[in-house]
Design an enzyme around this catalytic site. Structure first.
Site, PDB file in Angstrom:
ATOM      1  N   CYS A 146       0.723  -3.658   3.438  1.00  0.00           N
ATOM      2  CA  CYS A 146      -0.315  -2.806   2.876  1.00  0.00           C
ATOM      3  C   CYS A 146      -1.031  -3.575   1.773  1.00  0.00           C
ATOM      4  O   CYS A 146      -0.657  -4.702   1.432  1.00  0.00           O
ATOM      5  CB  CYS A 146       0.272  -1.518   2.306  1.00  0.00           C
ATOM      6  N   ASN A 188       3.611  -1.769  -1.609  1.00  0.00           N
ATOM      7  CA  ASN A 188       3.423  -2.610  -0.429  1.00  0.00           C
ATOM      8  C   ASN A 188       4.763  -3.228  -0.095  1.00  0.00           C
ATOM      9  O   ASN A 188       5.395  -3.852  -0.947  1.00  0.00           O
ATOM     10  CB  ASN A 188       2.390  -3.707  -0.703  1.00  0.00           C
TER      11      ASN A 188
END
Length: 291
Positions: A2, A76
């Protein structure tokens, strides 16, 4: 993979984070997270997220807040022991609204503080913001698998998974190459954190937590590699035979591969370089995936 990004006003005279700047940062990281984008903003801080949906596809949107809406996280990476941590936190009285590893990280931080990062088995770059205390926490996994860059400019802190997202936030941030970072890149394949190839842009060091408490920064390690020498009296030093070492390494590889093949809610693949390492991981992965 991400993309995370954010802006923090470092003092009372700095302007609140711009919504447009946060959207530009998220857009610059869209190749890291094509599935969803999310945004949080108050007078002191703003968080942005570009999501690649892997775990809890329906309810894992970010930025994610606690039940009171006071502590927010952008994350992330992937935590491979999050189910065990979730069970432990539930036993301690925590209640969860999603099945995501992101929410587990947030609750773990609320329960154990910075010591929570020592309990995580995985790879991550994250930011946790508490609007009441005015504290921003940046953390990066032990080996720096997930990138996390930052820059202090014009009374603000800018941070993001990629430098291009920092540059997208504010046109006045200097874009000057750093010869030291270039030298490291051409010599070592990548600049060594906190160094980067741009002047004024730094990277959170692997295994470290960088905290901004009311705008004042301090950084500390939560993990460092150790290299015991022959003859050291370190209790953790391996003292077995070569065959025993092979068995220990094989068991560790199998456990690591199994956790990565069974946690995701989407199909998992493997990059092959043609070397023994990726070929071995692919073979083990097929065993644990069942196909």
């Amino acid at each position: 993979m991400c993309g995370i990004a954010g802006i923090l006003a470092l003092n009372a005279t700095a302007k609140p984070p711009s919504r447009e700047a946060l959207l530009r940062m998220a857009a610059a990281a869209s190749h890291r997270g094509p599935d969803e984008r999310g945004l949080y903003r108050d007078r002191r801080a703003g968080l942005a997220h570009a999501r690649l949906s892997v775990v809890d596809l329906q309810h894992g949107q970010q930025p994610l807040a606690d039940a009171e809406g006071l502590t927010w996280i952008v994350f992330n990476g992937e935590i491979f022991n999050y189910l065990e941590l979730r069970d432990r936190l539930i036993a301690l009285g925590h209640r969860f609204r999603t099945r995501s590893d992101t929410e587990v990280v947030l609750h773990a931080y609320q329960e154990w503080g910075q010591a929570a990062f020592e309990r995580l088995n995985g790879q991550w770059a994250l930011a946790i913001w508490n609007a009441v205390s005015g504290r921003l926490v940046l953390s990066r996994d032990r080996y720096g698998i997930c990138p996390l860059h930052f820059c202090e400019h014009g009374g603000h802190l800018f941070f993001a998974s990629e430098i291009k997202a920092i540059f997208a936030s504010d046109a006045s941030i200097p874009r000057s190459l750093d010869p030291a970072g270039l030298d490291q890149t051409f010599t070592l394949w990548a600049a060594v954190a906190p160094q980067t190839v741009f002047q004024g842009i730094r990277e959170v060091r692997p295994g470290h937590v960088r905290v901004y408490d009311k705008g004042v920064a301090h950084e500390q390690a939560f993990w460092q590699p150790r290299f015991p020498k022959i003859g050291d009296q370190d209790e953790d030093r391996f003292r077995g035979s070569l065959n025993e070492a092979v068995e220990v390494v094989q068991a560790a590889l199998e456990a690591a591969t199994a956790s990565r093949m069974t946690q995701a809610d989407v199909p998992v693949g493997c990059y092959l370089s043609g070397g023994l390492d990726s070929s071995l991981v692919a073979k083990l992965g097929r065993r644990f995936a069942g196909e």
